[in-house]
Scaffold this active site. Structure first.
Site, PDB file in Angstrom:
ATOM      1  N   LYS A 162      -1.118  58.146  40.076  1.00  0.00           N
ATOM      2  CA  LYS A 162       0.160  57.432  40.182  1.00  0.00           C
ATOM      3  C   LYS A 162       0.610  57.066  38.774  1.00  0.00           C
ATOM      4  CE  LYS A 162       2.309  53.419  42.291  1.00  0.00           C
ATOM      5  NZ  LYS A 162       2.297  52.233  41.456  1.00  0.00           N
ATOM      6  N   HIS A 201       4.138  53.765  34.989  1.00  0.00           N
ATOM      7  CA  HIS A 201       5.467  53.158  34.886  1.00  0.00           C
ATOM      8  C   HIS A 201       6.202  53.118  36.214  1.00  0.00           C
ATOM      9  CE1 HIS A 201       6.654  57.398  34.733  1.00  0.00           C
ATOM     10  NE2 HIS A 201       5.737  57.530  33.795  1.00  0.00           N
ATOM     11  N   CYS A 202       5.548  53.543  37.315  1.00  0.00           N
ATOM     12  CA  CYS A 202       6.183  53.499  38.633  1.00  0.00           C
ATOM     13  C   CYS A 202       5.584  52.369  39.448  1.00  0.00           C
ATOM     14  CB  CYS A 202       5.952  54.808  39.399  1.00  0.00           C
ATOM     15  SG  CYS A 202       6.820  56.213  38.684  1.00  0.00           S
ATOM     16  N   MET A 203       6.457  51.732  40.222  1.00  0.00           N
ATOM     17  CA  MET A 203       5.986  50.620  41.043  1.00  0.00           C
ATOM     18  C   MET A 203       5.296  51.128  42.293  1.00  0.00           C
ATOM     19  SD  MET A 203       9.265  48.213  40.656  1.00  0.00           S
ATOM     20  CE  MET A 203       8.664  46.577  40.397  1.00  0.00           C
TER      21      MET A 203
END
Length: 109
Positions: free
Chosen positions: A104, A107-109
């Site tokens: 994952k 920088h992605c939630m």
């Protein structure tokens, strides 16, 4: 968590990303995508391969701007974020990374 293909069961993290990238192949990518309600097209495969190449070169998943820049250079100067969101409406970098067998993105939630 686990993902099942016709021949094997593959372990994923809580977000559905592979825990071991060496488990990745095109069949696994198709199963991961199907679990997300996505049928992979040639455009998805181009994006997946680009994300994998960036990860291999940098050790990290690409931020959106870098991904767009490289796709413009490699494929089409007209590619923009709307193009990526048409492929992956719920998050192009996150889902392309997931279907590419990568962790994952940080920088992605």
């Amino acid at each position: 968590m686990e993902v099942k293909t016709a021949n094997l069961t593959i372990k994923t993290d809580a977000h559905g990303h592979l825990t071991d990238r060496s488990d990745w192949n095109r069949e696994v990518a198709q199963v991961l995508a199907a679990n997300d309600g996505i049928e992979l097209t040639p455009q998805h495969w181009q994006l997946i391969e680009t994300v994998q190449n960036i990860y291999d070169a940098t050790g990290d998943t690409p931020p959106m701007r870098l991904l767009i820049k490289l796709l413009r250079q490699k494929l089409d100067p007209e590619i923009d974020s709307r193009y990526l969101y048409r492929l992956y409406p719920d998050g192009p970098v996150r889902f392309a990374s997931k279907h590419a067998g990568l962790p994952k993105p940080k920088h992605c939630m």
